[in-house]
Design an enzyme around this catalytic site. Structure first.
Site, PDB file in Angstrom:
ATOM      1  N   PRO A  81       0.842  -1.194   0.000  1.00  0.00           N
ATOM      2  CA  PRO A  81       0.000   0.000   0.000  1.00  0.00           C
ATOM      3  C   PRO A  81       0.880   1.249   0.000  1.00  0.00           C
ATOM      4  CG  PRO A  81       0.013  -1.039   2.173  1.00  0.00           C
ATOM      5  CD  PRO A  81       0.779  -1.934   1.262  1.00  0.00           C
ATOM      6  N   HIS A 270       8.264  -0.259   7.095  1.00  0.00           N
ATOM      7  CA  HIS A 270       7.693   0.828   6.304  1.00  0.00           C
ATOM      8  C   HIS A 270       8.761   1.338   5.313  1.00  0.00           C
ATOM      9  CE1 HIS A 270       3.847   3.184   6.707  1.00  0.00           C
ATOM     10  NE2 HIS A 270       4.452   3.959   5.833  1.00  0.00           N
ATOM     11  N   SER A 302       9.911  -4.342   2.589  1.00  0.00           N
ATOM     12  CA  SER A 302      11.006  -3.407   2.935  1.00  0.00           C
ATOM     13  C   SER A 302      12.319  -3.837   2.286  1.00  0.00           C
ATOM     14  CB  SER A 302      11.221  -3.250   4.450  1.00  0.00           C
ATOM     15  OG  SER A 302      10.078  -2.638   5.043  1.00  0.00           O
TER      16      SER A 302
HETATM   17  C1  LIG Z   1       5.826   6.721  -1.423  1.00  0.00           C
HETATM   18  C2  LIG Z   1       5.410   5.731  -0.365  1.00  0.00           C
HETATM   19  C3  LIG Z   1       4.168   5.860   0.221  1.00  0.00           C
HETATM   20  C4  LIG Z   1       3.772   4.934   1.194  1.00  0.00           C
HETATM   21  N1  LIG Z   1       2.510   5.024   1.723  1.00  0.00           N
HETATM   22  C5  LIG Z   1       2.083   4.061   2.571  1.00  0.00           C
HETATM   23  C6  LIG Z   1       0.724   4.056   3.013  1.00  0.00           C
HETATM   24  O1  LIG Z   1      -0.066   4.903   2.648  1.00  0.00           O
HETATM   25  N2  LIG Z   1       0.358   3.056   3.867  1.00  0.00           N
HETATM   26  C7  LIG Z   1       1.223   2.069   4.285  1.00  0.00           C
HETATM   27  O2  LIG Z   1       0.835   1.179   5.050  1.00  0.00           O
HETATM   28  N3  LIG Z   1       2.507   2.060   3.866  1.00  0.00           N
HETATM   29  C8  LIG Z   1       2.941   3.011   3.009  1.00  0.00           C
HETATM   30  N4  LIG Z   1       4.230   2.962   2.543  1.00  0.00           N
HETATM   31  C9  LIG Z   1       5.123   1.875   2.973  1.00  0.00           C
HETATM   32  C10 LIG Z   1       5.002   0.682   2.026  1.00  0.00           C
HETATM   33  O3  LIG Z   1       3.745   0.054   2.164  1.00  0.00           O
HETATM   34  C11 LIG Z   1       6.080  -0.369   2.293  1.00  0.00           C
HETATM   35  O4  LIG Z   1       6.085  -0.711   3.652  1.00  0.00           O
HETATM   36  C12 LIG Z   1       7.481   0.072   1.876  1.00  0.00           C
HETATM   37  O5  LIG Z   1       7.446   0.900   0.746  1.00  0.00           O
HETATM   38  C13 LIG Z   1       8.310  -1.171   1.564  1.00  0.00           C
HETATM   39  O6  LIG Z   1       9.640  -0.852   1.321  1.00  0.00           O
HETATM   40  P1  LIG Z   1      10.283  -0.699  -0.161  1.00  0.00           P
HETATM   41  O7  LIG Z   1       9.728   0.577  -0.714  1.00  0.00           O
HETATM   42  O8  LIG Z   1      11.723  -0.643   0.142  1.00  0.00           O
HETATM   43  O9  LIG Z   1       9.861  -1.907  -0.980  1.00  0.00           O
HETATM   44  C14 LIG Z   1       4.658   3.894   1.583  1.00  0.00           C
HETATM   45  C15 LIG Z   1       5.900   3.795   0.980  1.00  0.00           C
HETATM   46  C16 LIG Z   1       6.284   4.683   0.004  1.00  0.00           C
HETATM   47  C17 LIG Z   1       7.631   4.524  -0.650  1.00  0.00           C
END
Ligand SMILES: Cc1cc2nc3c(=O)[nH]c(=O)nc-3n(C[C@H](O)[C@H](O)[C@H](O)COP(=O)(O)O)c2cc1C
Length: 369
Positions: A81, A270, A302
């Protein structure tokens, strides 16, 4: 050169995205908490994990299908998400939803999505999972859950690792806000990135689409710090579908969630965006798997940057793996073709990795100690 040739690694997509996106948007996606040590340390930890090659096992026919919460998925990774995805490229949310429909993979639809949860569910054809940010107001959360139920969502993700939005210096320096406001520095930034600016102007600035008209408001910095175990139990009772909790790094917390009747846990930092000093989530995954036993549904996100990373997450105990930034950068780099390329690349890398390890299925990946 076609986008297929230009994107051979995560870093290729990231660099192409960097050229296209305003600094403010690039730093929103790429940035992490504090000095970003936690984010890097996790990726380095994943990198140092080693996979054992095996030979002469007849790996001609390899199968990437998986089962997750009663759903068959075509490829072994889903979509995290993420809020405000349309900042990466106009229409990005729907590109992701179409991807989910095509491969039958779970697609986390954020409370802070830039397309309404109803439209996302329809486009993802039953593969969308609704991700809830509790905003301190049970009534408002209930309204969202009712909408999600009516829209056909079968799985709820409750994100619990944002009691406060992490301190992310790159976002703050750029003046990132959702919805964003244009001051002098953004004006210069947007002028220097005309392809993004014209596309965004033409399609309209992304908004928090679940909160338009009389549907309430979303404050990204709303205080969620009041959430506690009674909230968890309340949500477990009111949500009749699968209930998944995201953002868990502690064995004791995981054990308590399992006992509370939660259907699955997403081990995640996250993407390093919350606490800079966080322990590497890839190691937390292993510890939580050991504590919860082999049968409990455990998911991971992650720092996943390539197919070998995906295989490593399975080897550390995941039942399914989710990808975040790689997909946003792929869309910024090349729209829907860029996204398709990144997914094809990662799936191919998983398949090649299995072959090198003498394996034909994800479920055959041996546990890393
Ligand atoms: C631009 C962005 C927006 C995000 N928004 C949310 C969100 O609205 N809700 C949520 O649960 N996690 C959010 N996340 C965290 C992602 O769900 C996830 O945990 C994380 O991106 C995983 O790591 P990675 O980007 O290294 O694959 C966000 C991540 C990014 C990069």
């Amino acid at each position: 050169m076609s986008i297929g040739n230009r994107i051979q690694t995560f870093e290729d997509a990231r660099q192409l995205a960097r050229g296209y996106l305003p600094w403010m948007v690039f730093d929103y996606i790429d940035g992490a908490a504090g000095e970003e040590v936690g984010e890097r340390l996790n990726r380095e930890t994943i990198r140092t994990l080693r996979l054992q090659p095996r030979i002469l096992n007849d790996v001609e026919h390899r199968d990437l299908k998986m089962h997750i919460l009663g759903q068959e998925t075509g490829i072994p990774f889903g979509i995290c998400p993420m809020g405000m995805c349309n900042l990466a490229r106009p229409g990005a949310d729907l590109m992701l939803a179409r991807l989910a429909a095509k491969h039958g993979i779970p697609h986390g639809v954020s409370t802070a999505a830039s397309t309404s949860l109803e439209r996302m569910s329809e486009t993802a054809e039953g593969n969308a999972w609704f991700q809830l940010y509790f905003n301190g107001n049970q009534e408002a959360s209930l309204d969202l859950l009712k909408r999600a139920e009516v829209a056909g969502y079968k799985t709820l993700i409750l994100t619990v690792d944002v009691p406060e939005v992490g301190h992310r210096p790159r976002e703050l320096r750029r003046g990132f806000r959702a919805p964003f406001k244009i001051g002098p520095s953004q004006f210069i930034d947007f002028t220097l990135h005309p392809r993004w600016s014209l596309g965004t102007l033409f399609n309209g600035a992304p908004e928090l689409a679940n909160f338009s008209g009389d549907q309430g408001t979303f404050d990204r910095h709303a205080n969620r710090a009041g959430a506690d175990w009674s909230l968890l139990n309340w949500l477990r009772d009111v949500w009749k579908g699968h209930f998944v909790v995201k953002g868990v790094l502690d064995v004791e917390d995981a054990t308590r969630l399992q006992a509370a009747g939660v259907d699955g846990i997403i081990v995640s930092s996250h993407g390093g965006r919350q606490l800079d000093s966080v322990p590497p989530p890839i190691l937390a995954l292993r510890a939580i798997r050991v504590a919860l036993g082999d049968k409990y549904p455990l998911f991971y996100d992650s720092g996943i940057r390539c197919g070998e990373d995906i295989v490593k997450a399975y080897a550390m105990g995941a039942d399914y793996v989710f990808v975040g930034r790689a997909l946003l950068f792929a869309m910024a780099a090349g729209g829907e073709a860029g996204l398709a390329r990144m997914v094809e690349l990662m799936a191919k890398q998983v398949s090649i990795t299995l072959a090198q390890m003498g394996l034909s299925r994800i479920s055959d990946i041996p546990a890393l100690k």
